[in-house]
Design an enzyme around this catalytic site. Structure first.
Site, mmCIF file in Angstrom:
data_model
loop_
_atom_site.group_PDB
_atom_site.id
_atom_site.type_symbol
_atom_site.label_atom_id
_atom_site.label_comp_id
_atom_site.label_asym_id
_atom_site.label_seq_id
_atom_site.Cartn_x
_atom_site.Cartn_y
_atom_site.Cartn_z
ATOM 1 N N ALA A 96 -97.316 -44.917 -5.012
ATOM 2 C CA ALA A 96 -97.429 -44.744 -6.460
ATOM 3 C C ALA A 96 -98.414 -43.644 -6.782
ATOM 4 O O ALA A 96 -99.440 -43.502 -6.112
ATOM 5 C CB ALA A 96 -97.875 -46.044 -7.128
ATOM 6 N N ASP A 97 -98.101 -42.890 -7.804
ATOM 7 C CA ASP A 97 -99.048 -41.907 -8.327
ATOM 8 C C ASP A 97 -99.802 -42.450 -9.528
ATOM 9 O O ASP A 97 -100.931 -42.049 -9.789
ATOM 10 C CB ASP A 97 -98.319 -40.618 -8.687
ATOM 11 C CG ASP A 97 -97.975 -39.806 -7.456
ATOM 12 O OD1 ASP A 97 -98.723 -38.864 -7.142
ATOM 13 O OD2 ASP A 97 -96.988 -40.128 -6.776
ATOM 14 N N ARG A 98 -99.169 -43.357 -10.257
ATOM 15 C CA ARG A 98 -99.849 -44.008 -11.379
ATOM 16 C C ARG A 98 -99.099 -45.283 -11.731
ATOM 17 O O ARG A 98 -97.870 -45.275 -11.861
ATOM 18 C CB ARG A 98 -99.918 -43.079 -12.595
ATOM 19 C CG ARG A 98 -100.832 -43.578 -13.717
ATOM 20 C CD ARG A 98 -100.851 -42.602 -14.894
ATOM 21 N NE ARG A 98 -101.488 -41.341 -14.556
ATOM 22 C CZ ARG A 98 -102.659 -40.927 -15.037
ATOM 23 N NH1 ARG A 98 -103.342 -41.699 -15.850
ATOM 24 N NH2 ARG A 98 -103.152 -39.752 -14.696
ATOM 25 N N ALA A 144 -95.117 -44.776 -11.798
ATOM 26 C CA ALA A 144 -94.689 -43.394 -11.583
ATOM 27 C C ALA A 144 -94.836 -43.066 -10.109
ATOM 28 O O ALA A 144 -95.897 -43.281 -9.520
ATOM 29 C CB ALA A 144 -95.527 -42.433 -12.423
#
EC number: 5.3.1.23
Length: 377
Positions: A256-258, A266
């Site tokens: 995950a990036d966010r 995201a």
């Protein structure tokens, strides 16, 4: 400007090589055919290395940014100013580094924590160098903490899968993009779970997507899996649904990036498609990420800013670095990430345990409160 190094003394799976005053980043654009390290001399080099994807992966981006500034101030000579001037200098550099890639929350989270260290140091110190010293030590601590968090994620994920998935004595896991040692300070998140499952002897096979258009799966994840002698198979992005339909996937695990407060996540473009396919085939879909990837200020994924990358990544081979393969004049839409809704996610694997749903909803805020309260007692 960053300089090149072909040093043979590096571990090929160590993307960040740091000692006080020196930082080298593995140029992941060159893998798997060439091992090239770039010497990073300051925040400007760090910004370009992140933006140009020399280093990538949300945890690694944050660490690389923090350490690039640490190297700059470690080698800074003749700084004239007060402790407040030093704080202003560092804060300005951190604000600049945040602009390199906006979607990954780890970078802004690291900057916020480092700014708190800077503020405390400036309040109690009389000399600029004392503020710089406090910053360098805090950045170095982040490097150590990331490796420890990744190993905990791997252990938590393996334990959870073993107890919650039927037939867990022989698991086949599909992953997307690269979430291993190359995307973190070491070991990895989603790929760290796969490493831990393999170490426990219950991994039948890992499947990795090629992850177009930058091919992080075929270039980087495949490279790590082969290096570690983990049984693995590379598939085309478009083959994932067929693989699931054939009954060859027991779980999907991505990074995950966010992560928003409701669990919307995201991650690399194509993640949402995999989650939809997994849902259709009744396959559990997990996100593996440190707590630093969770952004409680965002109520849902609709608030996440999605980075769009250069059309060249689609128009040319090798993520825009090779020969042209698309028709001249064609328009291109190239989002780097997509958002997977929380209702498609079975659990979020963190260094403090696995966040599961109460009913059909994640209570991430309560989980983090309990986890951080427990560690502080």
């Amino acid at each position: 400007m960053a300089t090149e190094s072909h040093s043979k003394h590096h571990d090929s799976l160590q993307s960040i090589c740091y000692k006080r005053g020196s930082l080298q980043l593995l140029d992941q654009r060159k893998l798997p055919l060439e091992t090239l390290f770039l010497e990073i001399k300051g925040a400007d080099d760090g910004w370009h290395a992140i933006r140009d994807m020399v280093v990538r992966g949300a945890p690694a981006i944050a660490i690389a940014a923090a350490l690039s500034l640490a190297v700059e101030v470690s080698n800074l000579e003749g700084f004239i100013g007060t402790s407040d001037d030093a704080a202003s200098f560092l804060n300005s550099k951190l604000d600049y580094l945040i602009t390199s890639r906006p979607t990954a929350v780890n970078l802004s989270d690291a900057a916020t924590k480092l700014k708190a260290v800077i503020s405390n140091a400036a309040t109690s110190a009389f000399e600029a160098m004392s503020v710089f010293q406090a910053y360098v030590e805090a950045a170095e601590d982040m490097l150590k903490e990331d490796v420890a968090a990744n190993k905990a994620i791997g252990l938590d994920g393996a334990t959870f899968l073993r107890s919650h998935i039927k037939g867990s004595k022989s698991l086949s896991i599909l992953t997307h993009c690269n979430t291993g040692s190359l995307a973190t300070a070491g070991y990895g998140t989603a790929l760290g779970v796969i490493r831990a499952v393999h170490a426990e002897g219950i991994l039948l096979r890992a499947y990795c997507t090629e992850t177009r258009p930058f091919n992080q799966g075929s270039r980087l994840t495949a490279f790590e899996l082969v290096h570690d002698n983990i049984p693995a198979t590379l598939i085309a992005d478009s083959a994932a649904a067929a693989l699931m339909q054939a009954g060859r996937v027991d779980a999907v695990i991505v990074g995950a990036d966010r992560v928003a407060a409701n669990g919307d996540t995201a991650n690399k473009i194509g993640t949402y498609s995999l989650a939809l396919c997994a849902k259709h085939h009744g396959i559990p879909f997990f996100v593996a990420a440190p707590l630093t990837s969770i952004d409680l200020t965002l109520s849902s994924g609709q608030e996440i800013v999605i980075e769009e990358r250069s059309p060249k990544e689609l128009l040319y081979t090798r993520g825009g670095l090779g020969e042209q393969v698309a028709a001249s004049g064609i328009c291109v839409w190239n989002p780097a990430f997509d958002v997977t809704p929380a209702d498609l996610i079975a659990g979020i694997i963190t260094e403090k345990g696995v966040i599961t749903k109460t009913g059909n909803v994640f209570d991430i805020k309560d989980f983090i409160h309990n986890a951080t309260s427990h560690c502080c007692k």
